[in-house]
Motif scaffolding. Structure first.
Motif, PDB file in Angstrom:
ATOM      1  N   HIS A   1     -13.524 -39.111   9.275  1.00 20.18           N
ATOM      2  CA  HIS A   1     -12.855 -37.801   9.154  1.00 20.18           C
ATOM      3  C   HIS A   1     -12.948 -37.447   7.664  1.00 20.18           C
ATOM      4  O   HIS A   1     -12.623 -38.277   6.816  1.00 20.18           O
ATOM      5  N   PRO A   2     -13.370 -36.220   7.341  1.00 18.22           N
ATOM      6  CA  PRO A   2     -13.460 -35.877   5.911  1.00 18.22           C
ATOM      7  C   PRO A   2     -12.072 -35.782   5.270  1.00 18.22           C
ATOM      8  O   PRO A   2     -11.960 -35.864   4.049  1.00 18.22           O
ATOM      9  N   LEU A   3     -11.032 -35.600   6.102  1.00 21.24           N
ATOM     10  CA  LEU A   3      -9.656 -35.385   5.650  1.00 21.24           C
ATOM     11  C   LEU A   3      -9.606 -34.079   4.845  1.00 21.24           C
ATOM     12  O   LEU A   3     -10.610 -33.696   4.265  1.00 21.24           O
TER      13      LEU A   3
ATOM     14  N   MET B   1     -17.947 -27.005  -8.471  1.00 20.54           N
ATOM     15  CA  MET B   1     -17.248 -25.770  -8.090  1.00 20.54           C
ATOM     16  C   MET B   1     -16.930 -25.741  -6.600  1.00 20.54           C
ATOM     17  O   MET B   1     -17.803 -25.995  -5.765  1.00 20.54           O
ATOM     18  N   ARG B   2     -15.666 -25.452  -6.280  1.00 23.80           N
ATOM     19  CA  ARG B   2     -15.288 -25.124  -4.891  1.00 23.80           C
ATOM     20  C   ARG B   2     -14.854 -23.676  -4.875  1.00 23.80           C
ATOM     21  O   ARG B   2     -14.109 -23.236  -5.751  1.00 23.80           O
ATOM     22  N   HIS B   3     -15.342 -22.938  -3.845  1.00 28.74           N
ATOM     23  CA  HIS B   3     -15.035 -21.503  -3.803  1.00 28.74           C
ATOM     24  C   HIS B   3     -14.888 -21.059  -2.346  1.00 28.74           C
ATOM     25  O   HIS B   3     -15.639 -21.532  -1.482  1.00 28.74           O
TER      26      HIS B   3
ATOM     27  N   GLN C   1     -21.159 -24.981   3.393  1.00 34.39           N
ATOM     28  CA  GLN C   1     -21.676 -26.331   3.136  1.00 34.39           C
ATOM     29  C   GLN C   1     -20.721 -27.116   2.229  1.00 34.39           C
ATOM     30  O   GLN C   1     -19.950 -26.530   1.452  1.00 34.39           O
ATOM     31  N   HIS C   2     -20.822 -28.444   2.319  1.00 39.53           N
ATOM     32  CA  HIS C   2     -20.031 -29.339   1.457  1.00 39.53           C
ATOM     33  C   HIS C   2     -20.879 -30.599   1.235  1.00 39.53           C
ATOM     34  O   HIS C   2     -20.609 -31.656   1.803  1.00 39.53           O
ATOM     35  N   PRO C   3     -21.941 -30.470   0.424  1.00 40.06           N
ATOM     36  CA  PRO C   3     -22.930 -31.560   0.368  1.00 40.06           C
ATOM     37  C   PRO C   3     -22.409 -32.888  -0.191  1.00 40.06           C
ATOM     38  O   PRO C   3     -22.899 -33.942   0.217  1.00 40.06           O
TER      39      PRO C   3
ATOM     40  N   SER D   1      -7.748 -28.706  -3.080  1.00 37.91           N
ATOM     41  CA  SER D   1      -8.485 -29.932  -2.783  1.00 37.91           C
ATOM     42  C   SER D   1      -7.655 -31.123  -3.233  1.00 37.91           C
ATOM     43  O   SER D   1      -6.953 -31.047  -4.234  1.00 37.91           O
ATOM     44  N   THR D   2      -7.757 -32.210  -2.491  1.00 38.00           N
ATOM     45  CA  THR D   2      -7.209 -33.491  -2.969  1.00 38.00           C
ATOM     46  C   THR D   2      -8.374 -34.440  -3.238  1.00 38.00           C
ATOM     47  O   THR D   2      -8.630 -34.838  -4.364  1.00 38.00           O
ATOM     48  N   ARG D   3      -9.122 -34.789  -2.175  1.00 36.79           N
ATOM     49  CA  ARG D   3     -10.172 -35.795  -2.304  1.00 36.79           C
ATOM     50  C   ARG D   3     -11.323 -35.376  -3.217  1.00 36.79           C
ATOM     51  O   ARG D   3     -11.740 -36.127  -4.083  1.00 36.79           O
ATOM     52  N   THR D   4     -11.850 -34.190  -3.005  1.00 38.34           N
ATOM     53  CA  THR D   4     -13.075 -33.835  -3.737  1.00 38.34           C
ATOM     54  C   THR D   4     -12.792 -33.738  -5.230  1.00 38.34           C
ATOM     55  O   THR D   4     -13.510 -34.321  -6.049  1.00 38.34           O
TER      56      THR D   4
END
Ligand code: CP
Length: 308
Positions: free
Chosen positions: A266-268, A103-105, A132-134, A52-55
Protein backbone atom coordinates in the motif's frame (compact mmCIF):
# COMPACT_ATOMS: atom_id res chain seq x y z
CA UNK A 1 23.88 7.63 -17.24
CA UNK A 2 21.36 9.33 -14.98
CA UNK A 3 23.34 12.44 -14.08
CA UNK A 4 21.34 15.63 -14.59
CA UNK A 5 18.13 13.87 -15.71
CA UNK A 6 14.64 14.74 -14.51
CA UNK A 7 12.29 12.01 -13.28
CA UNK A 8 8.74 13.11 -14.07
CA UNK A 9 7.27 9.90 -15.52
CA UNK A 10 8.52 6.27 -15.46
CA UNK A 11 9.16 6.53 -19.22
CA UNK A 12 11.91 9.13 -18.57
CA UNK A 13 14.39 6.35 -17.68
CA UNK A 14 15.31 3.34 -19.77
CA UNK A 15 15.13 -0.16 -18.36
CA UNK A 16 18.95 -0.12 -18.14
CA UNK A 17 18.90 3.16 -16.22
CA UNK A 18 16.37 1.75 -13.77
CA UNK A 19 18.61 -1.31 -13.32
CA UNK A 20 21.59 0.94 -12.57
CA UNK A 21 19.48 2.80 -10.01
CA UNK A 22 18.11 -0.32 -8.30
CA UNK A 23 21.58 -1.89 -8.14
CA UNK A 24 22.74 1.15 -6.17
CA UNK A 25 19.54 1.07 -4.04
CA UNK A 26 20.35 -2.53 -3.02
CA UNK A 27 23.83 -1.39 -1.95
CA UNK A 28 22.25 1.41 0.10
CA UNK A 29 19.86 -1.06 1.78
CA UNK A 30 22.80 -3.30 2.75
CA UNK A 31 25.10 -0.56 4.05
CA UNK A 32 23.40 2.85 4.37
CA UNK A 33 26.26 4.09 6.55
CA UNK A 34 28.68 3.79 3.62
CA UNK A 35 26.91 6.74 1.98
CA UNK A 36 26.59 9.09 4.96
CA UNK A 37 28.96 11.75 3.60
CA UNK A 38 28.25 11.35 -0.10
CA UNK A 39 26.20 14.56 -0.48
CA UNK A 40 28.13 16.90 1.81
CA UNK A 41 27.71 20.46 0.52
CA UNK A 42 24.68 19.58 -1.63
CA UNK A 43 21.17 20.99 -1.13
CA UNK A 44 17.83 19.32 -1.87
CA UNK A 45 14.72 21.52 -2.22
CA UNK A 46 11.28 20.05 -1.49
CA UNK A 47 8.41 22.01 -3.08
CA UNK A 48 5.16 20.51 -1.85
CA UNK A 49 2.02 22.22 -3.12
CA UNK A 50 -0.01 19.30 -1.68
CA UNK A 51 0.22 17.46 1.68
CA UNK A 52 2.63 14.56 2.14
CA UNK A 53 4.14 12.49 4.93
CA UNK A 54 6.15 9.69 3.29
CA UNK A 55 7.36 11.30 0.09
CA UNK A 56 8.54 14.56 1.61
CA UNK A 57 9.99 13.11 4.81
CA UNK A 58 11.66 10.21 3.02
CA UNK A 59 13.31 12.57 0.52
CA UNK A 60 14.43 14.86 3.32
CA UNK A 61 15.64 11.94 5.46
CA UNK A 62 17.42 10.53 2.40
CA UNK A 63 19.33 13.78 1.78
CA UNK A 64 20.17 14.20 5.48
CA UNK A 65 21.41 10.59 5.69
CA UNK A 66 23.63 11.32 2.68
CA UNK A 67 25.20 14.25 4.56
CA UNK A 68 23.44 16.94 2.50
CA UNK A 69 21.07 19.73 3.51
CA UNK A 70 17.42 20.50 2.79
CA UNK A 71 15.30 23.58 2.11
CA UNK A 72 11.70 23.90 0.95
CA UNK A 73 8.05 24.31 1.79
CA UNK A 74 5.27 21.91 2.68
CA UNK A 75 2.66 24.64 2.74
CA UNK A 76 2.83 26.78 -0.42
CA UNK A 77 1.16 29.70 1.36
CA UNK A 78 4.31 30.06 3.46
CA UNK A 79 6.19 30.94 0.25
CA UNK A 80 5.64 33.62 -2.41
CA UNK A 81 3.15 31.26 -4.07
CA UNK A 82 0.66 32.98 -1.71
CA UNK A 83 1.45 36.27 -3.50
CA UNK A 84 0.67 34.75 -6.88
CA UNK A 85 4.16 33.69 -7.99
CA UNK A 86 4.12 31.31 -10.97
CA UNK A 87 5.67 27.83 -10.96
CA UNK A 88 8.13 29.08 -13.59
CA UNK A 89 9.43 31.88 -11.36
CA UNK A 90 9.50 29.70 -8.24
CA UNK A 91 11.50 26.92 -9.91
CA UNK A 92 13.94 29.35 -11.58
CA UNK A 93 14.58 30.90 -8.17
CA UNK A 94 15.01 27.51 -6.48
CA UNK A 95 17.64 26.60 -9.09
CA UNK A 96 19.69 29.56 -7.78
CA UNK A 97 19.84 27.91 -4.34
CA UNK A 98 19.58 24.13 -4.63
CA UNK A 99 21.33 21.30 -6.49
CA UNK A 100 18.26 19.09 -6.89
CA UNK A 101 14.52 19.58 -6.32
CA UNK A 102 11.41 17.53 -5.66
CA UNK A 103 7.95 18.85 -6.55
CA UNK A 104 4.44 17.67 -5.66
CA UNK A 105 1.59 19.56 -7.29
CA UNK A 106 -2.20 19.03 -7.55
CA UNK A 107 -2.17 19.90 -11.27
CA UNK A 108 -1.31 17.09 -13.66
CA UNK A 109 1.74 17.97 -15.72
CA UNK A 110 2.94 20.82 -13.46
CA UNK A 111 6.38 19.27 -12.73
CA UNK A 112 6.88 18.60 -16.47
CA UNK A 113 6.12 22.24 -17.24
CA UNK A 114 8.55 23.31 -14.51
CA UNK A 115 11.42 21.41 -16.19
CA UNK A 116 11.15 23.79 -19.17
CA UNK A 117 12.48 26.58 -16.97
CA UNK A 118 15.49 24.70 -15.64
CA UNK A 119 18.97 24.77 -17.08
CA UNK A 120 20.85 22.18 -15.03
CA UNK A 121 19.07 21.24 -11.80
CA UNK A 122 17.39 17.80 -11.85
CA UNK A 123 13.68 17.87 -10.91
CA UNK A 124 11.79 14.91 -9.48
CA UNK A 125 8.01 14.54 -9.68
CA UNK A 126 6.70 13.66 -6.21
CA UNK A 127 3.12 13.26 -7.51
CA UNK A 128 1.14 15.41 -9.96
CA UNK A 129 -2.61 15.28 -9.43
CA UNK A 130 -4.13 11.94 -10.39
CA UNK A 131 -1.44 11.39 -13.03
CA UNK A 132 1.93 9.90 -11.99
CA UNK A 133 4.08 9.30 -8.90
CA UNK A 134 7.29 7.74 -10.23
CA UNK A 135 9.31 7.69 -6.99
CA UNK A 136 6.51 5.74 -5.27
CA UNK A 137 7.08 3.21 -8.05
CA UNK A 138 10.79 3.11 -7.20
CA UNK A 139 9.73 2.35 -3.63
CA UNK A 140 7.33 -0.34 -4.79
CA UNK A 141 9.78 -2.00 -7.16
CA UNK A 142 12.62 -2.06 -4.64
CA UNK A 143 10.17 -3.75 -2.24
CA UNK A 144 9.20 -6.28 -4.92
CA UNK A 145 12.86 -7.09 -5.59
CA UNK A 146 13.69 -7.41 -1.89
CA UNK A 147 10.75 -9.76 -1.30
CA UNK A 148 10.77 -11.86 -4.48
CA UNK A 149 14.12 -11.21 -6.16
CA UNK A 150 12.70 -10.06 -9.50
CA UNK A 151 9.87 -8.10 -11.12
CA UNK A 152 9.08 -10.26 -14.16
CA UNK A 153 6.77 -13.30 -14.44
CA UNK A 154 4.56 -12.22 -11.55
CA UNK A 155 0.90 -11.57 -10.82
CA UNK A 156 0.15 -8.08 -9.52
CA UNK A 157 -3.25 -7.25 -8.05
CA UNK A 158 -4.27 -3.61 -7.71
CA UNK A 159 -7.35 -2.76 -5.68
CA UNK A 160 -9.28 0.42 -4.88
CA UNK A 161 -9.20 3.75 -6.68
CA UNK A 162 -7.44 2.87 -9.91
CA UNK A 163 -8.80 5.96 -11.67
CA UNK A 164 -7.23 8.66 -9.52
CA UNK A 165 -4.51 6.53 -7.90
CA UNK A 166 -1.36 7.97 -9.46
CA UNK A 167 0.83 5.36 -7.76
CA UNK A 168 -1.07 2.66 -9.66
CA UNK A 169 -0.60 4.43 -13.00
CA UNK A 170 3.16 4.76 -12.50
CA UNK A 171 3.51 1.18 -11.24
CA UNK A 172 1.65 -0.28 -14.26
CA UNK A 173 3.65 1.92 -16.65
CA UNK A 174 6.88 0.65 -15.12
CA UNK A 175 5.74 -3.00 -15.30
CA UNK A 176 4.98 -2.65 -19.01
CA UNK A 177 8.74 -2.94 -19.69
CA UNK A 178 8.88 -6.45 -18.22
CA UNK A 179 7.95 -9.91 -19.46
CA UNK A 180 5.39 -12.28 -17.97
CA UNK A 181 3.39 -9.64 -16.10
CA UNK A 182 -0.22 -10.46 -15.21
CA UNK A 183 -2.47 -7.74 -13.81
CA UNK A 184 -5.65 -8.14 -11.80
CA UNK A 185 -7.38 -4.77 -11.51
CA UNK A 186 -10.07 -4.68 -8.83
CA UNK A 187 -12.17 -1.55 -8.48
CA UNK A 188 -15.71 -0.20 -8.59
CA UNK A 189 -16.86 0.44 -12.17
CA UNK A 190 -16.49 4.22 -11.66
CA UNK A 191 -12.89 3.94 -10.48
CA UNK A 192 -11.36 1.75 -13.18
CA UNK A 193 -7.95 2.64 -14.65
CA UNK A 194 -8.01 5.60 -17.06
CA UNK A 195 -8.41 4.91 -20.77
CA UNK A 196 -4.83 5.97 -21.57
CA UNK A 197 -3.45 3.34 -19.16
CA UNK A 198 -5.74 0.63 -20.57
CA UNK A 199 -5.09 1.45 -24.24
CA UNK A 200 -1.58 2.93 -24.41
CA UNK A 201 0.09 0.90 -21.68
CA UNK A 202 -1.75 -2.38 -21.04
CA UNK A 203 -3.15 -3.22 -24.50
CA UNK A 204 -0.25 -1.74 -26.47
CA UNK A 205 2.21 -3.93 -24.57
CA UNK A 206 -0.03 -7.03 -24.67
CA UNK A 207 -0.06 -7.31 -20.89
CA UNK A 208 -2.34 -10.01 -19.54
CA UNK A 209 -5.05 -8.20 -17.57
CA UNK A 210 -8.28 -9.04 -15.78
CA UNK A 211 -10.63 -6.30 -14.53
CA UNK A 212 -12.80 -7.45 -11.63
CA UNK A 213 -15.06 -6.24 -8.85
CA UNK A 214 -14.02 -8.85 -6.25
CA UNK A 215 -10.60 -9.65 -4.84
CA UNK A 216 -11.17 -13.07 -3.22
CA UNK A 217 -11.18 -15.29 -6.36
CA UNK A 218 -7.80 -13.93 -7.50
CA UNK A 219 -5.87 -13.53 -4.25
CA UNK A 220 -4.24 -16.95 -4.13
CA UNK A 221 -2.42 -16.53 -7.44
CA UNK A 222 -1.21 -12.98 -6.69
CA UNK A 223 2.43 -12.33 -5.83
CA UNK A 224 1.42 -8.86 -4.67
CA UNK A 225 -1.85 -7.21 -3.77
CA UNK A 226 -1.46 -3.43 -3.96
CA UNK A 227 -4.25 -1.78 -1.97
CA UNK A 228 -5.06 1.91 -2.46
CA UNK A 229 -7.33 4.39 -0.75
CA UNK A 230 -10.16 6.15 -2.56
CA UNK A 231 -8.72 9.58 -3.35
CA UNK A 232 -11.23 11.92 -1.73
CA UNK A 233 -9.35 15.06 -2.85
CA UNK A 234 -9.87 14.19 -6.54
CA UNK A 235 -13.67 13.72 -6.36
CA UNK A 236 -16.02 16.43 -7.59
CA UNK A 237 -18.81 15.12 -5.42
CA UNK A 238 -18.69 14.11 -1.72
CA UNK A 239 -21.69 11.77 -2.12
CA UNK A 240 -19.82 9.66 -4.67
CA UNK A 241 -16.81 9.50 -2.38
CA UNK A 242 -18.94 8.31 0.56
CA UNK A 243 -20.65 5.71 -1.62
CA UNK A 244 -17.36 4.26 -2.90
CA UNK A 245 -14.85 4.74 -0.10
CA UNK A 246 -15.40 1.49 1.81
CA UNK A 247 -16.18 -0.77 -1.13
CA UNK A 248 -13.01 -2.85 -0.68
CA UNK A 249 -11.68 -3.53 2.80
CA UNK A 250 -8.91 -6.07 3.28
CA UNK A 251 -9.38 -7.73 6.67
CA UNK A 252 -8.23 -10.90 8.44
CA UNK A 253 -11.06 -12.94 6.88
CA UNK A 254 -10.14 -11.90 3.33
CA UNK A 255 -6.45 -12.60 4.03
CA UNK A 256 -7.44 -16.31 4.25
CA UNK A 257 -7.90 -16.22 0.47
CA UNK A 258 -4.35 -14.96 -0.14
CA UNK A 259 -1.41 -17.22 -0.92
CA UNK A 260 1.32 -17.95 1.64
CA UNK A 261 3.58 -15.54 -0.23
CA UNK A 262 1.02 -13.01 -1.45
CA UNK A 263 2.50 -9.81 -0.11
CA UNK A 264 0.27 -6.85 0.69
CA UNK A 265 1.56 -3.46 -0.39
CA UNK A 266 0.00 0.00 0.00
CA UNK A 267 1.58 3.36 -0.88
CA UNK A 268 -0.09 4.82 2.25
CA UNK A 269 -1.74 6.84 3.69
CA UNK A 270 -4.35 4.24 4.57
CA UNK A 271 -7.90 5.19 5.50
CA UNK A 272 -10.17 2.10 5.95
CA UNK A 273 -9.11 -0.14 3.09
CA UNK A 274 -6.80 -2.34 5.18
CA UNK A 275 -8.00 -3.26 8.68
CA UNK A 276 -5.30 -2.67 11.30
CA UNK A 277 -5.56 -6.34 12.33
CA UNK A 278 -3.84 -7.19 9.00
CA UNK A 279 -0.73 -5.22 10.09
CA UNK A 280 0.40 -8.19 12.25
CA UNK A 281 0.36 -10.56 9.27
CA UNK A 282 3.92 -11.15 7.99
CA UNK A 283 2.60 -10.71 4.46
CA UNK A 284 1.67 -7.07 5.24
CA UNK A 285 4.70 -5.18 3.96
CA UNK A 286 3.47 -1.57 3.68
CA UNK A 287 5.52 -0.08 6.51
CA UNK A 288 8.69 -1.80 5.29
CA UNK A 289 7.73 -0.46 1.83
CA UNK A 290 7.68 3.10 3.26
CA UNK A 291 11.16 2.52 4.72
CA UNK A 292 12.44 1.21 1.39
CA UNK A 293 11.27 4.52 -0.10
CA UNK A 294 13.98 6.35 1.80
CA UNK A 295 16.70 3.97 0.58
CA UNK A 296 15.70 4.14 -3.07
CA UNK A 297 15.42 7.94 -2.88
CA UNK A 298 18.96 8.03 -1.48
CA UNK A 299 20.07 6.10 -4.56
CA UNK A 300 18.08 8.40 -6.86
CA UNK A 301 19.65 11.56 -5.41
CA UNK A 302 23.14 10.02 -5.76
CA UNK A 303 22.51 9.06 -9.39
CA UNK A 304 20.92 12.34 -10.53
CA UNK A 305 23.73 14.34 -8.91
CA UNK A 306 26.30 12.09 -10.59
CA UNK A 307 27.93 11.13 -7.28
CA UNK A 308 27.61 7.37 -8.02
N1 CP B 1 2.77 7.35 -0.74
C1 CP B 1 2.72 8.69 -0.65
O1 CP B 1 2.87 9.42 -1.63
O2 CP B 1 2.49 9.15 0.62
P1 CP B 1 2.46 10.68 1.03
O3 CP B 1 1.25 11.29 0.35
O4 CP B 1 2.37 10.68 2.52
O5 CP B 1 3.72 11.32 0.51
Amino acid sequence: MLIGKHLIDPSDFTREEFRELFDLAHQVVKNPEDFRKSCEGKILATLFYEPSTRTRFSFEAAMLRLGGSIIGFSEPNSSSVAKGESIADTIRTIECYADIAVMRHPKEGAPRVATQWLSAMPLINAGDGGHQHPTQTLTDILTVELLKGSVENRVYGFCGDLKFGRTVHSFIKFLSNYEGIKLVLISPEELRVPEYIREEVIKKNNISCIEADKMEPYMKEMDFLYMTRVQRERFFNEEDYIRLKDRFILDKEKMKYAGKETYILHPLPRVNEISIEVDQDPRAQYFQQAKNGMYVRMALILKLLGIY
